[in-house]
Design a protein around this motif. Structure first.
Motif, PDB file in Angstrom:
ATOM      1  N   ASP A  23       0.821  -1.216   0.000  1.00 33.48           N
ATOM      2  CA  ASP A  23       0.000   0.000   0.000  1.00 33.48           C
ATOM      3  C   ASP A  23       0.852   1.263   0.000  1.00 33.48           C
ATOM      4  O   ASP A  23       0.479   2.283  -0.600  1.00 33.48           O
ATOM      5  CB  ASP A  23      -0.956  -0.007   1.200  1.00 33.48           C
ATOM      6  N   SER A  24       2.016   1.211   0.671  1.00 35.73           N
ATOM      7  CA  SER A  24       2.925   2.365   0.667  1.00 35.73           C
ATOM      8  C   SER A  24       3.482   2.606  -0.730  1.00 35.73           C
ATOM      9  O   SER A  24       3.670   3.751  -1.157  1.00 35.73           O
ATOM     10  CB  SER A  24       4.079   2.145   1.652  1.00 35.73           C
ATOM     11  N   ARG A  25       3.720   1.504  -1.453  1.00 32.51           N
ATOM     12  CA  ARG A  25       4.199   1.619  -2.842  1.00 32.51           C
ATOM     13  C   ARG A  25       3.117   2.268  -3.713  1.00 32.51           C
ATOM     14  O   ARG A  25       3.421   3.130  -4.551  1.00 32.51           O
ATOM     15  CB  ARG A  25       4.535   0.215  -3.359  1.00 32.51           C
ATOM     16  N   ILE A  26       1.874   1.876  -3.503  1.00 37.88           N
ATOM     17  CA  ILE A  26       0.749   2.495  -4.229  1.00 37.88           C
ATOM     18  C   ILE A  26       0.671   3.980  -3.893  1.00 37.88           C
ATOM     19  O   ILE A  26       0.477   4.827  -4.774  1.00 37.88           O
ATOM     20  CB  ILE A  26      -0.590   1.788  -3.891  1.00 37.88           C
ATOM     21  N   LEU A 154       0.298  14.033 -17.384  1.00 41.27           N
ATOM     22  CA  LEU A 154      -0.395  12.978 -16.635  1.00 41.27           C
ATOM     23  C   LEU A 154      -0.321  11.640 -17.376  1.00 41.27           C
ATOM     24  O   LEU A 154      -0.071  10.595 -16.766  1.00 41.27           O
ATOM     25  CB  LEU A 154      -1.853  13.375 -16.406  1.00 41.27           C
ATOM     26  N   ASP A 155      -0.540  11.685 -18.693  1.00 35.29           N
ATOM     27  CA  ASP A 155      -0.491  10.452 -19.500  1.00 35.29           C
ATOM     28  C   ASP A 155       0.879   9.787 -19.426  1.00 35.29           C
ATOM     29  O   ASP A 155       0.989   8.557 -19.383  1.00 35.29           O
ATOM     30  CB  ASP A 155      -0.844  10.748 -20.964  1.00 35.29           C
ATOM     31  N   ALA A 156       1.924  10.633 -19.421  1.00 36.22           N
ATOM     32  CA  ALA A 156       3.290  10.097 -19.337  1.00 36.22           C
ATOM     33  C   ALA A 156       3.498   9.358 -18.018  1.00 36.22           C
ATOM     34  O   ALA A 156       4.070   8.259 -17.982  1.00 36.22           O
ATOM     35  CB  ALA A 156       4.303  11.230 -19.482  1.00 36.22           C
ATOM     36  N   ILE A 157       3.012   9.966 -16.938  1.00 39.11           N
ATOM     37  CA  ILE A 157       3.147   9.342 -15.610  1.00 39.11           C
ATOM     38  C   ILE A 157       2.316   8.059 -15.545  1.00 39.11           C
ATOM     39  O   ILE A 157       2.776   7.032 -15.049  1.00 39.11           O
ATOM     40  CB  ILE A 157       2.719  10.323 -14.494  1.00 39.11           C
ATOM     41  N   LYS A 163       0.401   0.200 -15.061  1.00 38.84           N
ATOM     42  CA  LYS A 163       0.495  -1.258 -15.003  1.00 38.84           C
ATOM     43  C   LYS A 163       0.930  -1.713 -13.610  1.00 38.84           C
ATOM     44  O   LYS A 163       0.364  -2.647 -13.036  1.00 38.84           O
ATOM     45  CB  LYS A 163       1.488  -1.751 -16.061  1.00 38.84           C
ATOM     46  N   GLU A 164       1.952  -1.030 -13.064  1.00 37.20           N
ATOM     47  CA  GLU A 164       2.462  -1.384 -11.736  1.00 37.20           C
ATOM     48  C   GLU A 164       1.397  -1.131 -10.671  1.00 37.20           C
ATOM     49  O   GLU A 164       1.181  -1.958  -9.784  1.00 37.20           O
ATOM     50  CB  GLU A 164       3.721  -0.578 -11.404  1.00 37.20           C
ATOM     51  N   PHE A 256       8.294  -6.564  -6.199  1.00 37.98           N
ATOM     52  CA  PHE A 256       8.025  -5.302  -6.912  1.00 37.98           C
ATOM     53  C   PHE A 256       8.771  -5.252  -8.250  1.00 37.98           C
ATOM     54  O   PHE A 256       8.246  -4.735  -9.233  1.00 37.98           O
ATOM     55  CB  PHE A 256       8.434  -4.097  -6.045  1.00 37.98           C
ATOM     56  N   LYS A 257       9.987  -5.771  -8.277  1.00 34.34           N
ATOM     57  CA  LYS A 257      10.794  -5.735  -9.510  1.00 34.34           C
ATOM     58  C   LYS A 257      10.167  -6.583 -10.612  1.00 34.34           C
ATOM     59  O   LYS A 257      10.406  -6.345 -11.799  1.00 34.34           O
ATOM     60  CB  LYS A 257      12.220  -6.214  -9.216  1.00 34.34           C
ATOM     61  N   LYS A 258       9.396  -7.579 -10.217  1.00 31.38           N
ATOM     62  CA  LYS A 258       8.754  -8.466 -11.191  1.00 31.38           C
ATOM     63  C   LYS A 258       7.460  -7.899 -11.745  1.00 31.38           C
ATOM     64  O   LYS A 258       6.957  -8.379 -12.764  1.00 31.38           O
ATOM     65  CB  LYS A 258       8.468  -9.835 -10.546  1.00 31.38           C
TER      66      LYS A 258
END
Length: 259
Positions: A23-26, A154-157, A163-164, A256-258
């Motif tokens: 959740d912190s990553r989100i 925004l689209d670039a970000i 996906k992540e 996370f790397k995967k």
């Protein structure tokens, strides 16, 4: 029996801390976006409002053009009547008829005068509205350009993180299912009430991570034993020992790397 209970508590603590890391990553991903989605939404509303204003101004111009056309028709009708009454005056039998026709001519002349005055006023309104339209078009163009820039930003970000983020949200739901409902509810409640959304924190240098209140040595030992879920009395956060936190961070970084 005690051993099974200990493992069960430890598993729950690990699952809770894993959930916190996800959740912190989100939160980090959403923090990168910051206020951009809101800015884009506000700009879209502003541009839509300006375009609506332009439409109304253009409609009002069309209405004024119709009014001018009506007044010009009225003038032509009045001129036609003046010509008609002037011809009739040549064949009157008495002064009464002549004066009556004269009054009709004077009335039509006043009608022409009034119509011409209205036409001048309408034309002045057109000039004013055209000026407002030009300024509004200019402002709309500037806001549309700014919107285009913000949307591309925004689209670039989003293209980099969407996906992540989607995968992380799915993982968050998956990990919540591993934890009993009452703990998930407690976790969500704490996350809502504390800064940075940190509901599960490790002990760092003898203090609670996130709040930095010193944890008594005896409590630190209890946390390190992983036999029960302990919360920080100051912040309400769930506490885990530093070693467990380190182990879970390493494990989750690989995951996370995967993604």
């Amino acid at each position: 029996m005690a051993k099974t209970k200990e493992v069960s508590v430890e598993q729950r603590l690990r699952a809770l801390y894993d959930l916190q890391l996800i959740d912190s990553r989100i939160d980090e991903i959403r923090s990168v976006r910051g206020e951009l989605p809101l800015e884009v939404s506000d700009l879209e509303d502003e541009v839509a409002g300006l375009n609506t204003r332009l439409e109304k101004l253009q409609d009002s111009l069309a209405t004024i053009d119709t009014q001018i056309s009506d007044k010009k028709n009225l003038i032509e009708e009045a001129k036609s009547l003046i010509k008609k009454y002037s011809e009739q005056q040549k064949n009157v039998r008495n002064n009464r008829e002549f004066n009556s026709l004269t009054k009709e001519i004077e009335f039509q002349e006043l009608e022409i005068e009034l119509a011409e005055k209205h036409i001048r006023e309408f034309k002045a309104q057109i000039e004013q509205k055209k000026e407002v339209i030009d300024k509004t078009k200019e402002h709309t163009k500037e806001r549309e350009s700014h919107l285009k820039f913000k949307k591309s930003e925004l689209d670039a970000i989003l293209s980099e993180t969407a996906k992540e983020e989607e995968a992380l949200i799915s993982k968050s739901e998956e990990y919540k299912k591993k934890i009993e409902e009452r703990l998930v509810k407690a976790y969500n409640r704490i996350r809502t009430n504390v800064k940075n959304g940190l509901a599960v924190v490790p002990i760092e240098r003898g203090a609670s991570g996130g709040s930095y209140f010193t944890i008594p040595p005896q409590v630190q030992m209890e946390i390190g034993s992983r036999k029960k879920i302990i919360t920080d009395e100051h912040s309400g956060r769930i506490l885990v020992d530093e070693l467990l936190a380190q182990e879970q961070r390493e494990k989750m970084e690989k995951m996370f790397k995967k993604l």
